[in-house]
Design an enzyme around this catalytic site. Structure first.
Site, mmCIF file in Angstrom:
data_model
loop_
_atom_site.group_PDB
_atom_site.id
_atom_site.type_symbol
_atom_site.label_atom_id
_atom_site.label_comp_id
_atom_site.label_asym_id
_atom_site.label_seq_id
_atom_site.Cartn_x
_atom_site.Cartn_y
_atom_site.Cartn_z
ATOM 1 N N LYS A 95 -5.594 -8.527 13.383
ATOM 2 C CA LYS A 95 -6.710 -8.245 14.303
ATOM 3 C C LYS A 95 -7.415 -6.976 13.845
ATOM 4 C CE LYS A 95 -5.888 -11.495 17.260
ATOM 5 N NZ LYS A 95 -6.873 -12.519 17.582
ATOM 6 N N HIS A 113 -2.518 -4.126 1.851
ATOM 7 C CA HIS A 113 -3.277 -5.347 1.572
ATOM 8 C C HIS A 113 -2.684 -6.013 0.332
ATOM 9 C CE1 HIS A 113 -6.786 -7.965 1.750
ATOM 10 N NE2 HIS A 113 -6.792 -7.906 0.426
HETATM 11 C C1 GAR Z 1 1.650 -8.915 3.859
HETATM 12 O O1 GAR Z 1 1.593 -9.605 2.631
HETATM 13 C C2 GAR Z 1 0.452 -8.006 4.037
HETATM 14 O O2 GAR Z 1 0.019 -7.426 2.825
HETATM 15 C C3 GAR Z 1 -0.577 -8.973 4.547
HETATM 16 O O3 GAR Z 1 0.125 -9.778 5.456
HETATM 17 C C4 GAR Z 1 1.484 -9.889 5.024
HETATM 18 C C5 GAR Z 1 2.365 -9.517 6.190
HETATM 19 O O4 GAR Z 1 3.719 -9.771 5.896
HETATM 20 N N1 GAR Z 1 -1.670 -8.274 5.156
HETATM 21 C C6 GAR Z 1 -2.937 -8.671 5.055
HETATM 22 O O5 GAR Z 1 -3.284 -9.687 4.492
HETATM 23 C C7 GAR Z 1 -3.939 -7.722 5.723
HETATM 24 N N2 GAR Z 1 -5.279 -8.014 5.303
HETATM 25 P P1 GAR Z 1 4.873 -9.093 6.728
HETATM 26 O O6 GAR Z 1 4.589 -9.404 8.222
HETATM 27 O O7 GAR Z 1 6.120 -9.775 6.269
HETATM 28 O O8 GAR Z 1 4.854 -7.629 6.458
#
Ligand code: GAR
Length: 206
Positions: A95, A113
């Site tokens: 969000k 990211h």
């Molecule tokens: C991670 O790969 C993070 O880099 C990405 O979501 C995943 C969350 O994994 N974030 C994004 O894409 C933000 N734009 P997690 O819940 O296991 O940490």
């Protein structure tokens, strides 16, 4: 004297990056830092379960439960003040952070990211979509980026990046696994830099 980091973690999903940071704190690899509260927009998020299993307050705060966006922001801010939070980690938070919170916590909100920003960032670029785009573009490298969160999506000042090679036979799934392993090293390192004063919070300005 460096001010201790009283951290709030915002996440929407499984919480593996939060787990990596928490383990680093628990093992003494990040001094001067404490996770005060975990906030999720999703009541069934793994990240809330990890918080509860570790005795950390876990708050489900969804904009949908509030009559107006302002009421939501007010509640979020009140929660951050209640836990005396001075630093926010976004860890898979899907969000947008309200602008009032960005300005109250200027240079004190960071995000991880799963790509080498400024490439493959921006609105709609999150999770698997990022890896699908990197594979489709036949990039030779991808990686992870930790950056300051400001009003422009995925555009805040970059703190650290780590690269990984994309193999010709990588799929979005195999690339996601490689990048995630790097994220789990990079995010604790980045938090450590802030905790020990390697990044001077008030000097992180454009
Ligand atoms: C991670 O790969 C993070 O880099 C990405 O979501 C995943 C969350 O994994 N974030 C994004 O894409 C933000 N734009 P997690 O819940 O296991 O940490």
């Amino acid at each position: 004297m460096i001010r201790p980091l009283n951290i709030a973690v915002f996440g929407s999903g499984r919480g593996s990056n939060f787990q990596a940071v928490l383990s680093a704190i628990q093992q003494g690899r990040i001094p001067n830092a404490d996770v005060r509260v975990v906030v999720s927009n999703n009541s069934s998020a793994g990240i809330l379960a990890i918080a509860r299993a570790n005795g950390i307050p876990a708050e489900h705060i969804s904009e949908k439960k509030f009559p107006t966006p302002e009421a939501f922001t007010e509640h979020l801010l009140a929660t951050l003040r209640l836990y005396d939070v001075n630093f926010i980690l976004l860890a898979g938070y899907m969000k947008r952070v309200p602008v009032r919170i960005i300005s109250e916590y200027r240079n004190r909100i960071i995000n991880i990211h799963p790509a080498l920003l400024p490439k493959f960032g921006g609105q709609g670029m999150y999770g698997m979509r990022v890896h699908e785009a990197v594979v489709a573009a036949r990039e030779h490298f991808s990686g992870a980026t930790v950056h300051i969160v400001d009003e422009e999506y995925d555009r805040g000042k970059i703190i650290v990046q780590k690269k990984v090679a994309v193999a010709p036979d990588d799929t979005a799934e195999s690339l996601a696994a490689k990048v995630l392993a790097i994220e789990h090293e990079l995010y604790p390192e980045a938090v450590r830099m802030f905790a020990v004063g390697g990044v001077l919070l008030d000097e992180v300005v454009e």
